[in-house]
Enzyme design. Structure first.
Site, PDB file in Angstrom:
ATOM      1  N   ASP A 138       0.869  -1.181   0.000  1.00 46.48           N
ATOM      2  CA  ASP A 138       0.000   0.000   0.000  1.00 46.48           C
ATOM      3  C   ASP A 138       0.910   1.236   0.000  1.00 46.48           C
ATOM      4  OD1 ASP A 138      -1.748  -2.151   0.566  1.00 46.48           O
ATOM      5  OD2 ASP A 138      -3.092  -0.845   1.699  1.00 46.48           O
ATOM      6  N   LYS A 203      -6.477   3.657  -3.582  1.00 40.85           N
ATOM      7  CA  LYS A 203      -6.925   3.619  -2.187  1.00 40.85           C
ATOM      8  C   LYS A 203      -7.101   5.043  -1.694  1.00 40.85           C
ATOM      9  CE  LYS A 203      -4.968   2.259   2.349  1.00 40.85           C
ATOM     10  NZ  LYS A 203      -3.993   1.412   3.048  1.00 40.85           N
ATOM     11  N   LYS A 241      -9.927   0.664  -2.941  1.00 40.79           N
ATOM     12  CA  LYS A 241      -9.901   0.352  -1.507  1.00 40.79           C
ATOM     13  C   LYS A 241     -10.291   1.613  -0.754  1.00 40.79           C
ATOM     14  CE  LYS A 241      -6.824  -0.919   2.347  1.00 40.79           C
ATOM     15  NZ  LYS A 241      -5.535  -1.517   2.749  1.00 40.79           N
TER      16      LYS A 241
HETATM   17  O1  LIG Z   1      -5.135   2.111   5.780  1.00 38.74           O
HETATM   18  C1  LIG Z   1      -5.903   2.103   6.706  1.00 38.74           C
HETATM   19  C2  LIG Z   1      -6.090   3.185   7.692  1.00 38.74           C
HETATM   20  O2  LIG Z   1      -4.913   3.584   8.272  1.00 38.74           O
HETATM   21  C3  LIG Z   1      -7.045   2.727   8.733  1.00 38.74           C
HETATM   22  O3  LIG Z   1      -7.594   3.850   9.320  1.00 38.74           O
HETATM   23  P1  LIG Z   1      -8.578   3.716  10.552  1.00 38.74           P
HETATM   24  O4  LIG Z   1      -7.721   3.523  11.769  1.00 38.74           O
HETATM   25  O5  LIG Z   1      -9.301   5.022  10.570  1.00 38.74           O
HETATM   26  O6  LIG Z   1      -9.469   2.538  10.345  1.00 38.74           O
END
Ligand SMILES: O=C[C@H](O)COP(=O)(O)O
Length: 292
Positions: A138, A203, A241
């Site tokens: 990612d 994403k 994503k």
């Molecule tokens: O890539 C994913 C994010 O860092 C997750 O964020 P979150 O902690 O708001 O779910």
């Protein structure tokens, strides 16, 4: 990986023309392609509730995450059969070992979370992640390159292309474009760059800057990569994503309805538990209505 169209030779002006063409193209996409009406039925919700775990990258990206938090992440990923765990480079090898012989993959963030690291450092990070066994990367776009009056499309593209060359076909690549920092035109441009560099996903967000995913952004990203896949006509499927701030089953459902095929969340367990309750309620109602 081969790249039939030589995007490396495009000047910034060529990129401007290319991106404008996409902007025009997506404006012609018909309302009928909006999947939201299909997904709002109870039947669809029930099916999705049963399988939402398989959409989720179970995520722990705090810089101070402890080893026991990382181990717990892996245990939960096994228990709920999440798609992957998503971690920083330091934790990739540990997660790969913990998830050996399971269907859960390991995703590693690269250039997290600013995206402005030198290309060589991102490439080295990607190489280390792949050596440690990551199956998905990612990668944060160097999105400030898109923010200036004269966006540096060629530089942004050449970094992405280098990362794809490094990964070859060994890894799924996702480009984190940090939608909260971009306007509509810049989101379209970021998706075009990701598609040109043969990334598998675009994403929305790191979860560390600005707002997270919105359904409006997911729909826009979906329409850009869908348009480009269709125009290319090579059977490629580039997907979206949604990540950042997705905390509940309703949030996850809204993102999938908007066109996301993957959800990045640190709240995966809560989402699945809520979805399970949802399925049970739908099944109860079905039983009471005589089995239909
Ligand atoms: O890539 C994913 C994010 O860092 C997750 O964020 P979150 O902690 O708001 O779910």
């Amino acid at each position: 990986m081969s790249n039939p169209r030589n995007f490396s030779t495009l000047s910034n002006d060529d990129w401007v023309t290319f991106i404008s063409g996409i902007e025009e193209g997506i404006s012609t996409i018909k309302e009928s392609q909006d999947r939201s009406s299909d997904a709002s039925s109870t039947g669809h919700d029930a099916i999705l509730a049963d399988s939402i775990n398989s959409f989720i990258d179970h995520t722990q990206l705090k810089t101070d995450a402890t080893l026991s938090q990382i181990d717990q992440l892996g245990e939960e990923a096994k228990e709920y059969s999440f798609k992957t765990v998503c971690v920083r480079l330091d934790h990739v090898a540990r997660c790969v070992a913990a998830l050996k012989d399971t269907s859960v993959g390991v995703a590693c963030v690269i250039g997290f979370h600013e995206g402005t690291h030198p290309t060589a450092s991102k490439v080295a990070e990607a190489r280390s992640a792949l050596q440690a066994g990551a199956s998905e990367l990612d990668i944060v776009l160097n999105y400030p390159l898109l923010l200036s009056d004269v966006p540096q499309y060629s530089s942004a593209y050449s970094e992405l292309r280098e990362l794809r060359e490094e990964a070859g076909s060994r890894a799924v690549l996702k480009l984190i474009i940090e939608t909260s920092q971009l306007d509509r035109h810049q989101i379209i441009a970021a998706c075009a760059l990701a598609h040109a560099a043969e990334f598998n996903f675009v994403k929305t967000s790191t979860g560390f800057k600005g707002h997270g995913a919105t359904t409006e952004d997911v729909r826009l990203m979906r329409s850009v990569v869908g348009f480009l896949d269709q125009r290319e006509a090579k059977g490629r499927v580039t997907t979206v994503k949604a990540s950042g701030g997705i905390r509940t089953w309703e949030d996850a459902l809204a993102m999938v309805t908007a066109g996301a095929t993957r959800i990045g969340a640190s709240s995966g367990v809560a989402i699945v538990k809520e979805a399970q309750g949802k399925t049970a309620r739908v099944k109860d109602l079905t039983d009471r209505s005589g089995g239909y």
